[in-house]
Design an enzyme around this catalytic site. Structure first.
Site, PDB file in Angstrom:
ATOM      1  N   TYR A 115      25.483  49.591  50.448  1.00 19.49           N
ATOM      2  CA  TYR A 115      24.951  48.956  49.418  1.00 19.49           C
ATOM      3  C   TYR A 115      23.301  49.307  49.235  1.00 19.49           C
ATOM      4  O   TYR A 115      22.822  49.423  48.378  1.00 19.49           O
ATOM      5  CB  TYR A 115      25.468  47.622  49.465  1.00 19.49           C
ATOM      6  CG  TYR A 115      26.491  47.161  49.483  1.00 19.49           C
ATOM      7  CD1 TYR A 115      26.907  47.036  47.898  1.00 19.49           C
ATOM      8  CD2 TYR A 115      27.506  47.143  50.461  1.00 19.49           C
ATOM      9  CE1 TYR A 115      28.847  47.080  47.861  1.00 19.49           C
ATOM     10  CE2 TYR A 115      29.000  46.483  50.357  1.00 19.49           C
ATOM     11  CZ  TYR A 115      29.353  47.207  49.276  1.00 19.49           C
ATOM     12  OH  TYR A 115      30.819  46.589  49.526  1.00 19.49           O
ATOM     13  N   ASN A 118      32.752  47.162  38.416  1.00 20.72           N
ATOM     14  CA  ASN A 118      32.984  48.330  37.892  1.00 20.72           C
ATOM     15  C   ASN A 118      33.904  48.413  36.899  1.00 20.72           C
ATOM     16  O   ASN A 118      35.389  48.409  37.124  1.00 20.72           O
ATOM     17  CB  ASN A 118      33.349  49.293  38.388  1.00 20.72           C
ATOM     18  CG  ASN A 118      33.627  51.094  38.629  1.00 20.72           C
ATOM     19  OD1 ASN A 118      33.555  51.146  37.698  1.00 20.72           O
ATOM     20  ND2 ASN A 118      33.785  51.368  39.711  1.00 20.72           N
ATOM     21  N   CYS A 144      34.155  52.902  43.244  1.00 20.91           N
ATOM     22  CA  CYS A 144      33.405  51.879  43.864  1.00 20.91           C
ATOM     23  C   CYS A 144      33.769  52.007  45.622  1.00 20.91           C
ATOM     24  O   CYS A 144      33.062  51.450  46.363  1.00 20.91           O
ATOM     25  CB  CYS A 144      32.798  51.134  42.787  1.00 20.91           C
ATOM     26  SG  CYS A 144      34.681  50.067  42.740  1.00 20.91           S
ATOM     27  N   GLU A 151      41.156  59.416  51.288  1.00 20.39           N
ATOM     28  CA  GLU A 151      40.096  60.208  51.129  1.00 20.39           C
ATOM     29  C   GLU A 151      40.356  60.621  52.693  1.00 20.39           C
ATOM     30  O   GLU A 151      39.360  61.465  52.727  1.00 20.39           O
ATOM     31  CB  GLU A 151      39.021  59.730  50.724  1.00 20.39           C
ATOM     32  CG  GLU A 151      39.489  59.565  49.000  1.00 20.39           C
ATOM     33  CD  GLU A 151      37.882  59.241  48.180  1.00 20.39           C
ATOM     34  OE1 GLU A 151      37.247  58.455  48.952  1.00 20.39           O
ATOM     35  OE2 GLU A 151      38.157  58.762  47.405  1.00 20.39           O
TER      36      GLU A 151
END
Length: 117
Positions: free
Chosen positions: A39, A62, A70, A97
């Protein structure tokens, strides 16, 4: 200036910067899969180095997820931070991921995966 909606966005388009939320999302879209940004670092990239909490609020709002991912924004200590839908969903997306999360909900190899300004 027209307010953005989900229908106004498609991957690869330019977001119109009309407020801090859109400015944060525009920077965040460049974080690739398998990497994370804090952040704080995202706040620095927006030109507002003391706006870490505002970045968190922007990610929470978002409207373009998952096109603006995000879930790749985390705390500076490697903790995963919050997520609008659920912490479990954020962990799932990060794991998909290739990002490993330990039992304390911290990212393994955090410094190697962290994008710095």
């Amino acid at each position: 200036m027209k307010k953005l909606s989900k229908n106004d966005f498609f991957p690869g388009s330019c977001l119109v910067v009309e407020n801090f939320t859109n400015q944060s999302l525009k920077k965040e879209i460049h974080v690739p899969a398998g990497k994370v940004i804090s952040y704080k670092n995202l706040a620095i990239l927006t030109g507002n180095p003391r706006a870490s909490r505002a970045v968190g609020n922007a990610m929470n709002k978002n409207p373009f997820a998952p096109h603006v991912p995000c879930h790749r924004v985390v705390k500076s200590d490697g903790s995963i931070g919050g997520f609008a839908s659920s912490i479990e969903k954020k962990i799932q997306l990060l794991k998909e991921e290739g990002i490993e999360i330990d039992g304390n909900r911290k990212i393994k190899n955090f410094k190697k995966l962290l994008i710095s300004p």
